[in-house]
Design an enzyme around this catalytic site. Structure first.
Site, PDB file in Angstrom:
ATOM      1  N   GLU A 175       0.830  -1.218   0.000  1.00 39.40           N
ATOM      2  CA  GLU A 175       0.000   0.000   0.000  1.00 39.40           C
ATOM      3  C   GLU A 175       0.865   1.269   0.000  1.00 39.40           C
ATOM      4  O   GLU A 175       0.682   2.170   0.821  1.00 39.40           O
ATOM      5  CB  GLU A 175      -0.954  -0.011   1.195  1.00 39.40           C
ATOM      6  CG  GLU A 175      -1.939  -1.169   1.132  1.00 39.40           C
ATOM      7  CD  GLU A 175      -3.078  -1.113   2.140  1.00 39.40           C
ATOM      8  OE1 GLU A 175      -2.907  -0.441   3.175  1.00 39.40           O
ATOM      9  OE2 GLU A 175      -4.124  -1.730   1.892  1.00 39.40           O
ATOM     10  N   GLU A 376      -5.623  -8.227  -1.302  1.00 40.45           N
ATOM     11  CA  GLU A 376      -6.296  -8.009  -0.013  1.00 40.45           C
ATOM     12  C   GLU A 376      -7.739  -7.658  -0.270  1.00 40.45           C
ATOM     13  O   GLU A 376      -8.039  -6.808  -1.117  1.00 40.45           O
ATOM     14  CB  GLU A 376      -5.661  -6.854   0.774  1.00 40.45           C
ATOM     15  CG  GLU A 376      -4.452  -7.228   1.555  1.00 40.45           C
ATOM     16  CD  GLU A 376      -3.987  -6.098   2.470  1.00 40.45           C
ATOM     17  OE1 GLU A 376      -4.830  -5.410   3.082  1.00 40.45           O
ATOM     18  OE2 GLU A 376      -2.763  -5.909   2.555  1.00 40.45           O
TER      19      GLU A 376
HETATM   20  C1  BG6 Z   1      -4.609  -2.920   4.670  1.00 42.50           C
HETATM   21  C2  BG6 Z   1      -3.281  -3.356   5.191  1.00 42.50           C
HETATM   22  O1  BG6 Z   1      -4.638  -1.557   4.792  1.00 42.50           O
HETATM   23  O2  BG6 Z   1      -5.776  -3.306   5.317  1.00 42.50           O
HETATM   24  C3  BG6 Z   1      -3.320  -4.457   6.223  1.00 42.50           C
HETATM   25  O3  BG6 Z   1      -2.389  -3.688   4.157  1.00 42.50           O
HETATM   26  C4  BG6 Z   1      -4.533  -4.256   7.107  1.00 42.50           C
HETATM   27  O4  BG6 Z   1      -2.111  -4.437   6.910  1.00 42.50           O
HETATM   28  C5  BG6 Z   1      -5.782  -4.362   6.248  1.00 42.50           C
HETATM   29  O5  BG6 Z   1      -4.588  -5.118   8.181  1.00 42.50           O
HETATM   30  C6  BG6 Z   1      -7.104  -4.303   6.994  1.00 42.50           C
HETATM   31  O6  BG6 Z   1      -7.160  -3.181   7.804  1.00 42.50           O
HETATM   32  P1  BG6 Z   1      -7.427  -3.304   9.355  1.00 42.50           P
HETATM   33  O7  BG6 Z   1      -7.219  -1.943   9.866  1.00 42.50           O
HETATM   34  O8  BG6 Z   1      -8.824  -3.780   9.499  1.00 42.50           O
HETATM   35  O9  BG6 Z   1      -6.445  -4.273   9.885  1.00 42.50           O
END
Ligand code: BG6
Length: 478
Positions: A175, A376
């Protein structure tokens, strides 16, 4: 059948949130090790000195360090083709500026890659997922300092050579575009400006932040060049978070503001990483924000030659952009925005929008014309463990099913898609809130927000569902 025959189904994690073993095996401290847990309403704190009265959840994560064989066997059972993970930079170079790598750290990842191979799983490795050795923050001001390019490349060279026959898919910075927002200062750039105490309210220096992004972009490009020279078969991608948005109204001012948001948040870094130069709209942004980037000889050439093989991204939600006063606000990954009345929201207030994924994929593919990889996606939700140990998570299955359908539509639209690795396939610590109870996994980890628990692993209903999805290459979503 929409998905290609060798579609890479799997799951994603990051060392800082999952691995644990923060002070074992010669590892040095990394940025997230000084972040406390927070909650939906309370920001995580960043404390230079560890305090006895506070909890630092990344120290233990999900304790993959001691559960890796079990976890990798569970991934194998689900039929994973790929596992996205990151290497903890400070496990290899504890201080970041060391000359000799930590052999014990390298051996740890040798073991992981060997275990993955036994299960027939390809590793997809992030070189840097929201962490850098803490020493680089304290001594050099993180990525604001150009020296970090060389430290990073020494680390890349070490792991590229060591794992050149074990890893074929690499990502440079997780990211990377998060740093176009002030929240990226610490986690993404390793910059801790004086006065910063709360993760959600960091002291910002816009000139410094964009200079640091420039250093990361040059480092990313040089890592791509280096990786290809070590093993030409390496597939090296970029990783951007897609903060996909809609104009809240058809007021042309909203439409223009939304376009500007896409340019500066979603495309600023990706354009450099795919096309090899800054986009035209960067000039006006720099001018209006009095940003004067310091370029060195070789930077432009590196950017030009170090373009990526594929474009990977995270996608969780959409929100709206408006010049008017919004009726309601919603949360989103690392930020907030105007609500969209057509969308439901998650327990953490993130809008749920599968169509937005199809829209995003078409935007990206239309712009870049290189293969995409959704690395993701997922729903952070509380889970209930029943008396018999079962965990029923239909909400998670529904979220993932609709997003897989959206990817399928995008593929039908003509988008080239390499694979899908839903986030936190085994429960892990949330990046934004530091909570353990914001769970994304197919596998439950017995641990609460304060790190109490047995760390026992349990299969959720979604585990069995995802196994069928993979076995049918996305045909069986029932
Ligand atoms: C992304 C990141 O922003 O979202 C992860 O690459 C992160 O590291 C994921 O865990 C989900 O966000 P969160 O804040 O729910 O953990």
């Amino acid at each position: 059948m929409s998905f290609q025959k060798d579609f890479l189904w799997g799951g994603a994690t990051a060392a800082n949130q999952y691995e644990g073993g923060w002070d074992e095996g010669g590892r040095g401290p990394a940025g997230p090790d000084i972040m406390t847990n927070g909650s939906r309403g309370a920001s995580r704190l960043i404390t230079l000195k560890l305090r006895d009265d506070l909890h630092y959840p990344n120290h233990i994560g999900s304790d993959f360090y001691h559960h890796h064989s079990e976890d990798i066997a569970l991934m194998g059972e689900m039929g994973f083709k790929v596992f996205r993970m990151s290497i903890s930079w400070s496990r290899i170079f504890p201080n970041g500026d060391d000359i000799i790598p930590n052999e014990e750290g390298l051996q740890f990842y040798d073991t992981i890659f060997d275990e993955l191979k036994t299960q027939g799983i390809e590793p997809l490795v992030d070189l840097s997922h929201y962490e850098m050795p803490l020493n680089l923050t304290l001594k050099y001001d993180g990525w604001a300092n150009r020296k970090c390019i060389d430290f990073f490349l020494r680390y890349c060279e070490t792991v590229f050579y060591r794992f050149k026959d074990k890893v074929h898919y690499w990502l440079t910075f997780n990211e990377i575009n998060v740093a176009t927002m002030p929240i990226g200062n610490f986690m993404s750039l390793g910059i801790l400006n004086p006065g910063t105490v709360e993760f959600y309210h960091q002291v910002d220096d816009v000139q410094k932040r964009f200079q640091a992004i420039h250093h990361q972009l040059v480092a990313s490009a040089r890592a791509v060049i280096l990786g290809h020279s070590i093993n030409p078969a390496f597939q090296i991608g970029c990783m951007n978070t897609m903060m996909s948005t809609y104009a809240a109204t058809c007021d042309p001012k909203d439409v223009l503001q939304n376009q500007r948001y896409w340019q500066m948040t979603n495309f600023y870094c990706g354009d450099v990483q795919v096309r090899g130069e800054y986009p035209y709209f960067a000039q006006r942004f720099w001018k209006e924000n009095q940003i004067d980037l310091n370029w060195r000889e070789g930077d432009a050439e590196a950017l030009r030659n170090g373009t990526v093989d594929f474009f990977s991204f995270s996608y969780y939600q959409t929100f709206c952009v408006t010049t008017h006063v919004p009726k309601d606000m919603v949360n989103a990954n690392m930020t907030r925005g105007a609500a969209n009345e057509y969308l439901k929201i998650s327990q953490w207030g993130w809008p749920i929008d599968p169509d937005g994924l199809r829209y995003t994929m078409n935007e990206l593919y239309g712009r870049y014309q290189i293969p995409l990889f959704v690395v993701e996606n997922g729903l952070g939700a509380k889970d209930q463990v029943e008396a018999d140990g079962s965990i029923h998570d239909p909400y998670r299955i529904e979220y993932l099913r609709e997003h897989i359908r959206a990817m399928e539509e995008a593929v039908e639209d003509g988008v080239e898609l390499m694979g899908y690795t839903p986030w936190g396939c085994i429960d892990l610590v949330s990046a934004s809130s530091g909570e353990m109870e914001k769970r994304y996994g197919f596998v439950h980890v017995d641990c609460d927000n304060l790190g109490n628990g047995t760390f026992e692993r349990r299969r959720k209903d979604s585990f069995h569902w995802y196994k069928r999805v993979i076995a049918s290459n996305g045909e069986d979503l029932s």
